[in-house]
Design a protein around this motif. Structure first.
Motif, PDB file in Angstrom:
ATOM      1  N   GLU A 271       0.614  -1.297   0.101  1.00  0.00           N
ATOM      2  CA  GLU A 271      -0.395  -0.170  -0.066  1.00  0.00           C
ATOM      3  C   GLU A 271       0.843   0.815  -0.161  1.00  0.00           C
ATOM      4  OE1 GLU A 271      -2.823   2.385   2.678  1.00  0.00           O
ATOM      5  OE2 GLU A 271      -2.687   0.394   3.215  1.00  0.00           O
ATOM      6  N   ASP A 272       1.972   1.401   0.721  1.00  0.00           N
ATOM      7  CA  ASP A 272       2.707   2.587   1.018  1.00  0.00           C
ATOM      8  C   ASP A 272       4.259   2.218   0.453  1.00  0.00           C
ATOM      9  OD1 ASP A 272       3.533   0.623   2.703  1.00  0.00           O
ATOM     10  OD2 ASP A 272       4.339   1.989   4.330  1.00  0.00           O
ATOM     11  N   ALA A 273       3.476   1.252  -0.945  1.00  0.00           N
ATOM     12  CA  ALA A 273       5.338   1.191  -1.336  1.00  0.00           C
ATOM     13  C   ALA A 273       6.029   1.850  -2.374  1.00  0.00           C
ATOM     14  CB  ALA A 273       4.508   0.288  -3.072  1.00  0.00           C
ATOM     15  N   PRO A 274       5.906   3.612  -2.152  1.00  0.00           N
ATOM     16  CA  PRO A 274       5.952   4.523  -2.953  1.00  0.00           C
ATOM     17  C   PRO A 274       6.737   5.425  -1.536  1.00  0.00           C
ATOM     18  CG  PRO A 274       3.528   4.751  -3.808  1.00  0.00           C
ATOM     19  CD  PRO A 274       3.888   3.810  -2.756  1.00  0.00           C
ATOM     20  N   LEU A 275       6.334   5.259  -0.293  1.00  0.00           N
ATOM     21  CA  LEU A 275       6.981   6.049   0.889  1.00  0.00           C
ATOM     22  C   LEU A 275       8.119   5.227   0.971  1.00  0.00           C
ATOM     23  CD1 LEU A 275       4.517   7.118   3.082  1.00  0.00           C
ATOM     24  CD2 LEU A 275       6.028   8.092   1.113  1.00  0.00           C
ATOM     25  N   ILE A 276       7.867   3.600   0.525  1.00  0.00           N
ATOM     26  CA  ILE A 276       9.080   2.568   1.155  1.00  0.00           C
ATOM     27  C   ILE A 276      10.567   2.741  -0.252  1.00  0.00           C
ATOM     28  CG2 ILE A 276       9.859   0.230   1.208  1.00  0.00           C
ATOM     29  CD1 ILE A 276       7.025  -0.187   1.807  1.00  0.00           C
ATOM     30  N   ALA A 277       9.707   2.861  -1.542  1.00  0.00           N
ATOM     31  CA  ALA A 277      10.429   3.491  -1.957  1.00  0.00           C
ATOM     32  C   ALA A 277      11.804   4.484  -1.778  1.00  0.00           C
ATOM     33  CB  ALA A 277      10.584   4.006  -3.724  1.00  0.00           C
ATOM     34  N   VAL A 278      11.035   5.916  -1.764  1.00  0.00           N
ATOM     35  CA  VAL A 278      11.724   6.859  -1.238  1.00  0.00           C
ATOM     36  C   VAL A 278      12.354   6.709  -0.263  1.00  0.00           C
ATOM     37  CG1 VAL A 278      11.115   9.385  -0.691  1.00  0.00           C
ATOM     38  CG2 VAL A 278      10.105   8.673  -2.241  1.00  0.00           C
ATOM     39  N   ALA A 279      12.003   5.651   1.060  1.00  0.00           N
ATOM     40  CA  ALA A 279      12.612   5.646   2.119  1.00  0.00           C
ATOM     41  C   ALA A 279      13.987   5.176   1.354  1.00  0.00           C
ATOM     42  CB  ALA A 279      12.361   5.100   2.927  1.00  0.00           C
ATOM     43  N   THR A 280      13.685   3.991   0.580  1.00  0.00           N
ATOM     44  CA  THR A 280      15.125   2.918   0.638  1.00  0.00           C
ATOM     45  C   THR A 280      16.374   3.732  -0.228  1.00  0.00           C
ATOM     46  OG1 THR A 280      13.489   1.103   0.815  1.00  0.00           O
ATOM     47  CG2 THR A 280      15.871   1.013  -0.335  1.00  0.00           C
ATOM     48  N   ILE A 281      16.066   4.501  -1.085  1.00  0.00           N
ATOM     49  CA  ILE A 281      16.826   4.926  -2.215  1.00  0.00           C
ATOM     50  C   ILE A 281      17.500   6.187  -1.596  1.00  0.00           C
ATOM     51  CG2 ILE A 281      17.081   7.103  -3.752  1.00  0.00           C
ATOM     52  CD1 ILE A 281      14.749   5.365  -5.508  1.00  0.00           C
ATOM     53  N   PHE A 282      16.790   6.970  -0.492  1.00  0.00           N
ATOM     54  CA  PHE A 282      16.914   8.177   0.640  1.00  0.00           C
ATOM     55  C   PHE A 282      18.402   7.112   1.669  1.00  0.00           C
ATOM     56  CE2 PHE A 282      14.402  11.757  -0.193  1.00  0.00           C
ATOM     57  CZ  PHE A 282      14.531  11.658  -1.281  1.00  0.00           C
ATOM     58  N   ILE A 283      17.933   6.453   1.562  1.00  0.00           N
ATOM     59  CA  ILE A 283      19.251   5.844   3.322  1.00  0.00           C
ATOM     60  C   ILE A 283      20.112   5.135   2.357  1.00  0.00           C
ATOM     61  CG2 ILE A 283      19.503   3.105   4.136  1.00  0.00           C
ATOM     62  CD1 ILE A 283      16.568   3.427   5.072  1.00  0.00           C
ATOM     63  N   GLY A 284      20.119   5.041   0.741  1.00  0.00           N
ATOM     64  CA  GLY A 284      21.252   4.897   0.006  1.00  0.00           C
ATOM     65  C   GLY A 284      22.554   6.137   0.014  1.00  0.00           C
ATOM     66  N   ALA A 285      21.125   6.976  -0.297  1.00  0.00           N
ATOM     67  CA  ALA A 285      22.038   8.506  -0.087  1.00  0.00           C
ATOM     68  C   ALA A 285      22.689   9.169   0.985  1.00  0.00           C
ATOM     69  CB  ALA A 285      20.775   9.464  -0.300  1.00  0.00           C
ATOM     70  N   ALA A 286      21.992   8.313   1.882  1.00  0.00           N
ATOM     71  CA  ALA A 286      22.559   8.378   3.693  1.00  0.00           C
ATOM     72  C   ALA A 286      24.363   8.231   3.326  1.00  0.00           C
ATOM     73  CB  ALA A 286      22.009   8.455   4.774  1.00  0.00           C
ATOM     74  N   PHE A 287      24.093   6.603   3.322  1.00  0.00           N
ATOM     75  CA  PHE A 287      25.379   6.113   2.795  1.00  0.00           C
ATOM     76  C   PHE A 287      26.626   6.897   1.381  1.00  0.00           C
ATOM     77  CE2 PHE A 287      23.393   3.238   5.384  1.00  0.00           C
ATOM     78  CZ  PHE A 287      23.818   3.010   6.471  1.00  0.00           C
ATOM     79  N   TYR A 288      25.652   7.207   1.271  1.00  0.00           N
ATOM     80  CA  TYR A 288      26.323   7.729  -0.120  1.00  0.00           C
ATOM     81  C   TYR A 288      27.897   8.414  -0.064  1.00  0.00           C
ATOM     82  CZ  TYR A 288      27.759   9.839  -4.553  1.00  0.00           C
ATOM     83  OH  TYR A 288      28.539  10.949  -5.450  1.00  0.00           O
TER      84      TYR A 288
END
Length: 492
Positions: A271-288
């Motif tokens: 249901e909240d796949a859009p928010l999960i996708a944003v969160a996942t990519i932004f976690i990657g950005a934090a590690f970057y």
């Protein structure tokens, strides 16, 4: 809690100086007037409105005014997250714990810099996306004027557009698999995203602002010169070697990132796949890049609350009802808030610097009325400009890629780290003075050159000149604090 940690970062001085200039003249500086290496270069200053805000609050209320501005931004951020988390329908205690963790996790990055406004506005974007995903038909059009403002506060607006674009794309994918309602939401969000992108053109630099922001994001030299641009694992490893206690700042963010991954794994829900996708990519950005940790936390908070609540429910851990009148330990929270405000210096008119500044060296420069061109340590450039005024031009300062060329940045990095060919920079420009950290490799490069003379040295800085001061031997300053360590310094 989000405002409990207060310190001045190295670029605060240039932000204040530029903001004061803009307020005094009524014009935004478009060309560099502070350096001799890039004199007259075009300056796409995407942070001009943040600088004006910082200078305005400082002019009227001093350091306390800066803290009030930070408190305002932090309050908007936390309220937006609270609304977004509430929209998930998660258990009340899960919502509160998530909000508290979020406040702790972002506190070290909520400092007196233009990113403060980006963190505030990305939280509003995440709130709007949460209302659209969980409740449908959110009011999205106010995001368009917000992005017009955001583009003048900080180049982080590109992060907001990215979040909206990712969410819209996932909504279309959900529609492809049969969720017709998501197609309508995705279409609305895509149109609003385009409107927001168009609104960012409303700035003094037009499309030129975009080119400057893209260059900043893609500049590989920045990841070598600026600490918070390095990858998160690299920064944590460095902290482990040099100052283990600084690792504490990453405990809450890492708990949230790990908790999000575990909660989604235990209780997956599209249901909240859009928010999960944003969160996942932004976690990657934090590690970057470590500077993106706060953005990752803000993106994770809302879906974390929902999936943590779902995971607890699936494990049969329902939340017991709180006794009447004890739903919120208000008195305890109030005491904690006051204690944090006092410990963090929120109510004081002093602002400690990130690291000790070369106060002794600048006092020496002022005492001897020195002037000319100075090659400073990168993070001290704006400090010199603030205190020395028109007496000095600098080779480099914290504006980096916004003003200086890749070659100028690269030459500085080679010199600072004492790499092969480091001494070439000393002959490439008309430097009159060099101001380095006393233990920097760059200082060693100058020491080995017989044409340069040590003028002043203490536990923090070493000042060199092409010419010795007539009749005066090198001055050994003393800025020792407790146990021989350099004393704390305070803005300005």
């Amino acid at each position: 809690m989000a405002t409990a940690d207060n310190f001045a970062e190295p670029d605060l001085w240039i932000h204040m100086l530029t903001g004061q200039t803009t307020l005094r003249t009524g014009h935004i500086p478009r060309f560099d007037t502070y350096s001799y290496s890039a004199a007259g270069a075009v300056w796409h200053n995407h942070e001009w409105l943040s600088q004006v805000a910082l200078a305005f609050f400082y002019a009227h209320l001093g350091v306390f005014g800066l803290k009030i501005l930070k408190l305002i931004c932090s309050s908007i951020l936390i309220i937006a997250l609270a609304v977004g988390i509430s929209a998930t329908g998660a258990a009340g205690r899960v919502q509160r714990l998530t909000l508290i963790l979020s406040a702790v996790a972002i506190s070290t990055q909520m400092q007196f810099r233009p990113q403060l406004f980006t963190f505030t506005m990305i939280s509003i974007v995440m709130m709007a996306l949460a209302l659209e995903v969980y409740r449908g038909r959110a009011i999205l059009w106010p995001l368009i004027p917000m992005f017009a403002l955001w583009a003048n506060f900080h180049g982080g607006y590109i992060v907001g557009l990215g979040a909206m674009g990712i969410a819209a794309a996932i909504m279309f994918v959900q529609g492809w698999f049969g969720d017709a309602g998501r197609v309508a939401s995705g279409s609305r969000l895509a149109l609003i995203t385009l409107g927001c992108a168009a609104a960012t053109i409303i700035n003094p630099f037009g499309v030129g602002l975009w080119t400057g922001v893209v260059h900043s994001v893609g500049d590989p030299l920045i990841r070598k010169m600026i600490a918070d641009w390095v990858p998160l694992p690299t920064m944590m490893l460095s902290n482990w070697r040099d100052s283990p206690k600084e690792l504490l700042q990453f405990v809450a963010p890492m708990l949230m990132f790990a908790g999000f991954i575990v909660a989604v794994a235990i209780a997956p829900d599209v249901e909240d796949a859009p928010l999960i996708a944003v969160a996942t990519i932004f976690i990657g950005a934090a590690f970057y890049a470590a500077r993106n940790v706060a953005i990752g936390v803000i993106a994770v908070a809302i879906p974390l609350a929902r999936h943590a609540s779902l995971a607890l429910a699936r494990r049969g851990e329902s939340q017991p009802a709180a006794p009447a009148g004890e739903e919120e330990p208000a008195a305890l929270l109030a005491i904690c808030a006051i204690a944090l405000a006092l410990v963090g210096g929120t109510l004081s008119n002093r602002l400690r610097t990130w690291k000790p500044m070369p106060t002794g060296a600048l006092a020496f420069m002022q005492q001897h009325k020195l002037h000319g061109n100075i090659l400073p340590r990168f993070e001290w450039g704006s400090y010199v400009l603030w205190h020395m005024g028109d007496a000095f031009k600098v080779y480099i300062d914290t504006r980096t890629e916004l003003v200086y060329t890749d070659k100028q940045e690269s030459d500085y990095a080679i010199f600072f780290y004492g790499m092969e060919g480091a001494d070439k920079l000393l002959d490439a420009y008309p430097h009159d003075y060099v101001l380095m950290g006393v233990h920097d490799n760059g200082a060693d490069v100058v020491r080995k050159d017989p044409r340069w003379h040590l003028l002043y040295s203490d536990q923090i800085a070493a000042l060199f000149g092409r010419n010795a001061i007539a009749g005066e031997a090198p001055v050994a300053g003393n800025v020792a604090g407790i146990d021989g360590k350099p004393a704390d310094t305070y803005f300005p």
